[in-house]
Design a protein around this motif. Structure first.
Motif, mmCIF file in Angstrom:
data_model
loop_
_atom_site.group_PDB
_atom_site.id
_atom_site.type_symbol
_atom_site.label_atom_id
_atom_site.label_comp_id
_atom_site.label_asym_id
_atom_site.label_seq_id
_atom_site.Cartn_x
_atom_site.Cartn_y
_atom_site.Cartn_z
ATOM 1 N N VAL A 350 126.501 -24.633 -16.331
ATOM 2 C CA VAL A 350 125.666 -25.666 -16.965
ATOM 3 C C VAL A 350 126.315 -26.113 -18.280
ATOM 4 O O VAL A 350 126.368 -27.306 -18.599
ATOM 5 C CB VAL A 350 124.222 -25.147 -17.176
ATOM 6 C CG1 VAL A 350 123.415 -26.118 -18.025
ATOM 7 C CG2 VAL A 350 123.535 -24.918 -15.824
ATOM 8 N N ALA A 351 126.858 -25.149 -19.044
ATOM 9 C CA ALA A 351 127.497 -25.499 -20.328
ATOM 10 C C ALA A 351 128.702 -26.421 -20.081
ATOM 11 O O ALA A 351 128.874 -27.434 -20.770
ATOM 12 C CB ALA A 351 127.922 -24.225 -21.053
ATOM 13 N N SER A 352 129.500 -26.100 -19.073
ATOM 14 C CA SER A 352 130.687 -26.895 -18.773
ATOM 15 C C SER A 352 130.285 -28.317 -18.333
ATOM 16 O O SER A 352 130.882 -29.318 -18.747
ATOM 17 C CB SER A 352 131.465 -26.159 -17.677
ATOM 18 O OG SER A 352 132.443 -26.961 -17.148
ATOM 19 N N TRP A 353 129.239 -28.366 -17.534
ATOM 20 C CA TRP A 353 128.698 -29.648 -17.063
ATOM 21 C C TRP A 353 128.223 -30.483 -18.266
ATOM 22 O O TRP A 353 128.544 -31.663 -18.405
ATOM 23 C CB TRP A 353 127.568 -29.304 -16.099
ATOM 24 C CG TRP A 353 126.738 -30.418 -15.579
ATOM 25 C CD1 TRP A 353 127.171 -31.643 -15.165
ATOM 26 C CD2 TRP A 353 125.321 -30.389 -15.381
ATOM 27 N NE1 TRP A 353 126.098 -32.372 -14.713
ATOM 28 C CE2 TRP A 353 124.959 -31.630 -14.836
ATOM 29 C CE3 TRP A 353 124.327 -29.435 -15.594
ATOM 30 C CZ2 TRP A 353 123.638 -31.939 -14.522
ATOM 31 C CZ3 TRP A 353 123.013 -29.744 -15.276
ATOM 32 C CH2 TRP A 353 122.681 -30.984 -14.747
ATOM 33 N N ARG A 354 127.500 -29.824 -19.190
ATOM 34 C CA ARG A 354 126.989 -30.561 -20.351
ATOM 35 C C ARG A 354 128.121 -31.023 -21.268
ATOM 36 O O ARG A 354 127.958 -31.986 -22.016
ATOM 37 C CB ARG A 354 126.013 -29.674 -21.138
ATOM 38 C CG ARG A 354 124.704 -29.479 -20.396
ATOM 39 C CD ARG A 354 123.743 -28.645 -21.211
ATOM 40 N NE ARG A 354 122.477 -28.481 -20.511
ATOM 41 C CZ ARG A 354 121.485 -27.725 -20.961
ATOM 42 N NH1 ARG A 354 121.612 -27.066 -22.096
ATOM 43 N NH2 ARG A 354 120.363 -27.628 -20.278
ATOM 44 N N ASP A 395 133.381 -35.550 -26.479
ATOM 45 C CA ASP A 395 132.218 -36.076 -27.189
ATOM 46 C C ASP A 395 131.511 -34.904 -27.899
ATOM 47 O O ASP A 395 130.773 -34.143 -27.273
ATOM 48 C CB ASP A 395 131.316 -36.734 -26.114
ATOM 49 C CG ASP A 395 129.997 -37.195 -26.658
ATOM 50 O OD1 ASP A 395 129.783 -37.062 -27.873
ATOM 51 O OD2 ASP A 395 129.173 -37.678 -25.853
ATOM 52 N N GLU A 396 131.768 -34.795 -29.212
ATOM 53 C CA GLU A 396 131.266 -33.635 -29.983
ATOM 54 C C GLU A 396 129.747 -33.494 -29.938
ATOM 55 O O GLU A 396 129.228 -32.391 -30.101
ATOM 56 C CB GLU A 396 131.696 -33.767 -31.447
ATOM 57 C CG GLU A 396 133.006 -33.060 -31.746
ATOM 58 C CD GLU A 396 133.373 -33.181 -33.218
ATOM 59 O OE1 GLU A 396 133.743 -32.157 -33.811
ATOM 60 O OE2 GLU A 396 133.276 -34.305 -33.752
ATOM 61 N N SER A 397 129.046 -34.622 -29.714
ATOM 62 C CA SER A 397 127.580 -34.543 -29.715
ATOM 63 C C SER A 397 127.073 -33.721 -28.528
ATOM 64 O O SER A 397 125.904 -33.353 -28.460
ATOM 65 C CB SER A 397 126.971 -35.951 -29.681
ATOM 66 O OG SER A 397 127.206 -36.523 -28.415
ATOM 67 N N ARG A 398 127.957 -33.416 -27.575
ATOM 68 C CA ARG A 398 127.549 -32.606 -26.416
ATOM 69 C C ARG A 398 127.553 -31.102 -26.727
ATOM 70 O O ARG A 398 127.030 -30.307 -25.940
ATOM 71 C CB ARG A 398 128.499 -32.855 -25.243
ATOM 72 C CG ARG A 398 128.358 -34.237 -24.622
ATOM 73 C CD ARG A 398 129.463 -34.475 -23.599
ATOM 74 N NE ARG A 398 129.292 -35.711 -22.883
ATOM 75 C CZ ARG A 398 128.743 -35.818 -21.668
ATOM 76 N NH1 ARG A 398 128.286 -34.741 -21.053
ATOM 77 N NH2 ARG A 398 128.629 -36.984 -21.080
ATOM 78 N N LEU A 399 128.185 -30.712 -27.855
ATOM 79 C CA LEU A 399 128.352 -29.274 -28.123
ATOM 80 C C LEU A 399 127.034 -28.498 -28.258
ATOM 81 O O LEU A 399 126.886 -27.423 -27.649
ATOM 82 C CB LEU A 399 129.215 -29.065 -29.372
ATOM 83 C CG LEU A 399 130.726 -29.255 -29.155
ATOM 84 C CD1 LEU A 399 131.463 -29.289 -30.493
ATOM 85 C CD2 LEU A 399 131.292 -28.130 -28.287
ATOM 86 N N PRO A 400 126.050 -28.983 -29.053
ATOM 87 C CA PRO A 400 124.835 -28.160 -29.239
ATOM 88 C C PRO A 400 124.136 -27.804 -27.924
ATOM 89 O O PRO A 400 123.759 -26.646 -27.705
ATOM 90 C CB PRO A 400 123.941 -29.039 -30.129
ATOM 91 C CG PRO A 400 124.903 -29.952 -30.838
ATOM 92 C CD PRO A 400 126.026 -30.188 -29.890
ATOM 93 N N LEU A 401 124.011 -28.790 -27.015
ATOM 94 C CA LEU A 401 123.311 -28.497 -25.747
ATOM 95 C C LEU A 401 124.133 -27.567 -24.849
ATOM 96 O O LEU A 401 123.592 -26.728 -24.123
ATOM 97 C CB LEU A 401 123.007 -29.788 -24.991
ATOM 98 C CG LEU A 401 121.725 -30.497 -25.400
ATOM 99 C CD1 LEU A 401 121.561 -31.787 -24.595
ATOM 100 C CD2 LEU A 401 120.506 -29.591 -25.172
ATOM 101 N N ALA A 402 125.465 -27.699 -24.942
ATOM 102 C CA ALA A 402 126.328 -26.805 -24.152
ATOM 103 C C ALA A 402 126.192 -25.380 -24.677
ATOM 104 O O ALA A 402 126.056 -24.419 -23.891
ATOM 105 C CB ALA A 402 127.776 -27.278 -24.233
#
Ligand code: URA
Length: 428
Positions: A350-354, A395-402
């Motif tokens: 899921v983290a990789s997907w996000r 896209d750095e904004s994806r980091l917190p959810l990942a």
């Protein structure tokens, strides 16, 4: 044309737990493809099948109706036996990439029609498309030429292969009817039988990162698919393999190509190497080829890498070009000493997907460089401050959810938790 049945009558039969006759099944699929049966009627049937199941005869007939909705490929003009592998999908499952060249280097042709990833599991075509220039879409003639010249081809299935499955799978995806053993079996096996391989090894994944969360469900799916394959004249067998922990050390498209190249160069993570060699031996054995070639040997002596280079180049891929990398990386460090006691496949997937490695809808574009590397394997020692994971994304904004998905999925402790053996069972 007068129709022999009324759609609602056939749906009602399955709703009422009756067996469908061969002619009801043939007609239901054919009438759907002629748009005589509406989407809502096929959806109702899929739900009735999910709730009430099908017996072996019904599943085989349903599978054949999918096959008969389109073309069947034929490799009889090849002068080598054929074998293919299908994985039910998992996290870090890049096995097809080294496996197809290994089997080809041992003298058996591999016609691999692969798919794209949906959700947290990756797709082989998405991985290969991270190689600059590589083309997934081939005509039947091109496919034959690559297979004949290189011994293996990995490409997208044409839209004429089991088109009924293509439509019904899209419908199941949006009507909560994917998780049905008869429907999954028919969907997978129709494509593999229509693809024309003479031998097939199924890698049925078990665990948090797989479709099948427990061994009993996986065994039922594997047994059903093995029976369908053998009934259709394809020498079929299955391995149940672990997907509670992700495979190898990477999840993500270009990251997994890089790791596959390490395996083809004779190195790479031990679980990826072991599974590649085990599946290759099964494929060679199932093909009936009189080969004495050893899969472990062709990884060491460069013959599998030679097939890879020929196969990738034949499909336009630049084998000398650098693989794409993501714009941003973020490291996760160990907070204490110990061992990596837990590493959950679903959390990593899921983290990789996000991070952008996978897609939520069919039309989404994936990032070639996105994904996760884990620098420490499950059960291995860790020291405080050591780099545990590197997250990659454009896209750095994806980091917190990942990170929100990844953090609860691992733990450092004194002792590793129990996990499934890599090869759980073999079904023939
Ligand atoms: N993969 C398929 O091709 N079909 C299914 O139904 C599930 C997984």
């Amino acid at each position: 044309m007068t129709e022999p049945f009324a759609p609602a009558e056939v749906i009602a039969a399955k709703r009422d737990r009756l067996e469908l006759s061969d002619s009801q099944i043939d007609w239901f699929i054919d009438a759907y493809m002629r748009n005589v049966i509406a989407e809502e009627q096929m959806s109702a049937m899929a739900m009735a099948v999910l709730l009430n199941g099908m017996n072996r005869r019904e599943i085989v007939r349903w599978t054949n109706a999918y096959i008969n909705s389109g073309d069947r490929m034929d490799w009889s003009k090849l002068n080598r036996p054929t074998a293919d592998k299908h994985s039910t999908g998992g996290v870090g499952d890049k096995i097809t990439l080294p496996l197809a060249p290994v089997v080809a280097a041992c003298g058996v042709s591999v016609p691999q029609l692969s798919g794209r990833g949906l959700g947290h599991t990756g797709g082989t075509l998405d991985k290969l498309e991270s190689i600059p220039g590589w083309r997934a879409k081939l005509s039947n003639e091109e496919m034959f030429d690559v297979l004949d010249k290189c011994g293996a081809v990995i490409c997208a299935a044409s839209e004429h292969l089991a088109p009924a499955d293509r439509r019904i799978y899209a419908l199941r995806d949006v009507t909560a009817t994917v998780e049905s053993i008869p429907l999954i079996s028919a969907s997978i096996m129709s494509k593999k039988i229509a693809e024309g391989t003479k031998a097939l090894v199924l890698d049925v994944k078990v665990g948090s990162g797989a479709f099948m969360k427990n061994v009993e469900q996986a065994r039922e799916l594997a047994t059903t698919m093995v029976a369908i394959g053998n009934d259709a004249g394809v020498n079929t067998r299955a391995l149940l393999t672990a997907m509670d922990v992700p495979l190898g050390r990477t999840a993500g498209n270009a990251l997994e190509v890089r790791e596959s190249l390490e395996v083809l160069a004779g190195g790479g993570p031990s679980d990826v190497v072991e599974l590649t060699i085990t599946l290759a031996r099964e494929m060679l054995d199932a093909s009936g080829a009189p080969t004495t070639a050893d899969p472990a040997e062709v990884l060491k002596n460069g013959k599998a890498m030679d097939v890879w280079n020929a196969m990738i180049s034949a499909q336009g891929g630049d084998i000398n070009a650098a693989l794409p990398t993501a714009k941003h990386t973020h490291d996760v460090l160990a907070e204490s000493d110990g061992v990596l006691a837990r590493l959950d496949a679903l959390s990593v997937g899921v983290a990789s997907w996000r991070l952008g490695a996978g897609r939520a809808r069919k039309e989404d574009v994936v990032q070639a460089g996105a994904g996760i590397e884990w620098h420490v394997g499950f059960g291995e020692p860790v020291t405080q401050g050591q780099k545990l994971f590197t997250l990659h994304t454009d896209d750095e904004s994806r980091l917190p959810l990942a990170l929100e998905a990844l953090i609860p999925g691992f733990a450092i402790g004194q002792k590793a938790t129990d996990r499934l053996p890599l090869i759980i069972d073999r079904i023939v």
